[in-house]
Scaffold this active site. Structure first.
Site, short mmCIF file in Angstrom:
data_model
loop_
_atom_site.label_atom_id
_atom_site.label_comp_id
_atom_site.label_asym_id
_atom_site.label_seq_id
_atom_site.Cartn_x
_atom_site.Cartn_y
_atom_site.Cartn_z
CE LYS A 80 -0.81 0.13 5.05
NZ LYS A 80 -0.13 1.37 5.36
CG ASP A 81 3.63 2.11 2.83
OD1 ASP A 81 2.56 2.69 3.06
OD2 ASP A 81 4.30 1.52 3.70
CB THR A 122 -5.54 8.15 11.40
OG1 THR A 122 -5.06 7.55 10.18
CG2 THR A 122 -6.59 9.19 11.04
CB SER A 124 -4.44 7.18 6.69
OG SER A 124 -5.38 6.88 5.68
NE ARG A 127 -5.56 3.15 8.35
CZ ARG A 127 -4.31 2.74 8.47
NH1 ARG A 127 -3.40 3.57 8.98
NH2 ARG A 127 -3.95 1.54 8.10
NE ARG A 144 4.03 10.59 8.77
CZ ARG A 144 5.05 11.29 8.29
NH1 ARG A 144 4.94 12.60 8.18
NH2 ARG A 144 6.15 10.68 7.92
CB VAL A 147 3.90 -0.21 13.62
CG1 VAL A 147 2.95 -0.88 14.60
CG2 VAL A 147 3.35 -0.35 12.21
CB THR A 149 6.96 5.90 16.31
OG1 THR A 149 8.33 5.51 16.16
CG2 THR A 149 6.90 7.37 16.69
CB CYS A 235 -3.99 14.15 -6.51
SG CYS A 235 -4.79 14.97 -5.12
#
Length: 308
Positions: A80-81, A122, A124, A127, A144, A147, A149, A235
């Protein structure tokens, strides 16, 4: 010809787990490997939301450069990244079988806040938009970091909860007892899947990685990423997509969604097609979104993100 396959990865615990997972799969097939950890800009710059950084593939760019420079042979990513357009010369060499695709909410105390006001964390846009669509009276703050952190930040702050990908927490045994599955939240395209990339002219690595590829996950993530690529055009936007193969009737079920940044607008598409129609499914679903107001909504999102 044989060689030691140098596996590039970010140096977070989750990224290293994923790299070691691929390493074990290759070792089991008889290949020799070496892990090379590299810190990405996405891990270093933690004080800005991802969309503000203006870098395509912020978690993958450092590894792309290392691969092009010949410092590593392959790279392992959370799929997904990975940007939908790979750099010239780099190709998708394997998609591993998808793990849990769901998002989960990890909460601090109890779930009473779901019926009142709350602060949810979040990083995202997807989300954030879906949470605000369901809970418009809640406040969403940026979160940010890797995981570990983010889990620590949740403990250290007086937020009510934070949203995570279930797969990431499960892989490194960080999934706590105080969580709920967000079954209503459409995941990010390719969430829960891992992609391995290599140089297009590296036949040795391409042949090795082909043995790891999971065809069903490759097809469903292709559909989701095609939907994303068609909609976003470079975008960042609140886009969710999930495709699933149904063995009983040999069909593919696809659900895609585009939200406004504040979650107030939602444009959704649901399609069921025969398996042989998969190659254009993501594109056709995105066209439906455009026809139902998605084109105007994407323009609005781009303008708002420019101003932020």
């Amino acid at each position: 010809m044989t060689k030691i396959i140098r596996i590039g990865t970010r140096d977070s615990e989750l990224a290293l787990w994923q790299a070691h997972h691929v390493e074990k799969m290759l070792n089991d097939l008889g290949y020799k490997t070496k892990i090379v950890a590299v810190k990405s800009q996405g891990d270093i710059i933690l004080d800005k939301p991802l969309y503000e950084l203006g870098i395509t593939g912020i978690f993958t760019k450092t590894l792309d450069i290392a691969m092009i420079n010949g410092d590593i042979d392959i790279a392992v990513h959370s799929m997904k990244d990975v940007p939908t357009a790979l750099p010239q010369g780099i190709v998708q060499a394997a998609v591993l079988e998808r793990a849990n695709e769901k998002d989960i909410l990890v909460y601090n105390n109890n779930l009473d806040f779901l019926d009142t006001e709350a602060t949810i964390a979040t990083g995202s846009l997807r989300r954030q938009a879906q949470w605000l669509h369901k809970y418009p009276n809640h406040n969403v703050v940026d979160l940010r970091g890797n995981v570990n952190t983010r889990m620590q930040k949740l403990k250290d702050n007086n937020w009510d909860g934070a949203i995570f990908a279930a797969a990431g927490l499960e892989r490194i045994n960080l999934k706590p007892e105080n969580y709920i599955n967000l079954d209503w939240m459409i995941p990010a395209p390719a969430q829960g899947a891992m992609m391995v990339v290599a140089m297009g002219d590296d036949s040795y690595c391409l042949d090795a990685l082909a043995e790891l590829n999971h065809i069903e996950t490759e097809i469903t993530t292709y559909i989701e990423r095609q939907f994303l690529r068609t909609l976003e055009g470079g975008c960042t936007a609140p886009i969710g997509a999930f495709a699933k193969f149904n063995e009983k009737d040999e069909t593919i079920h696809f659900q895609g969604v585009l939200f406004s940044l504040d979650g107030s607008q939602k444009i959704e598409v649901n399609k069921i097609v025969e398996v042989q129609e998969w190659k254009q499914l993501g594109y056709n679903a995105a066209q439906e979104i455009f026809e139902n107001g998605g084109l105007e909504l994407m323009k609005s999102i781009k303008e708002k993100l420019k101003k932020q």
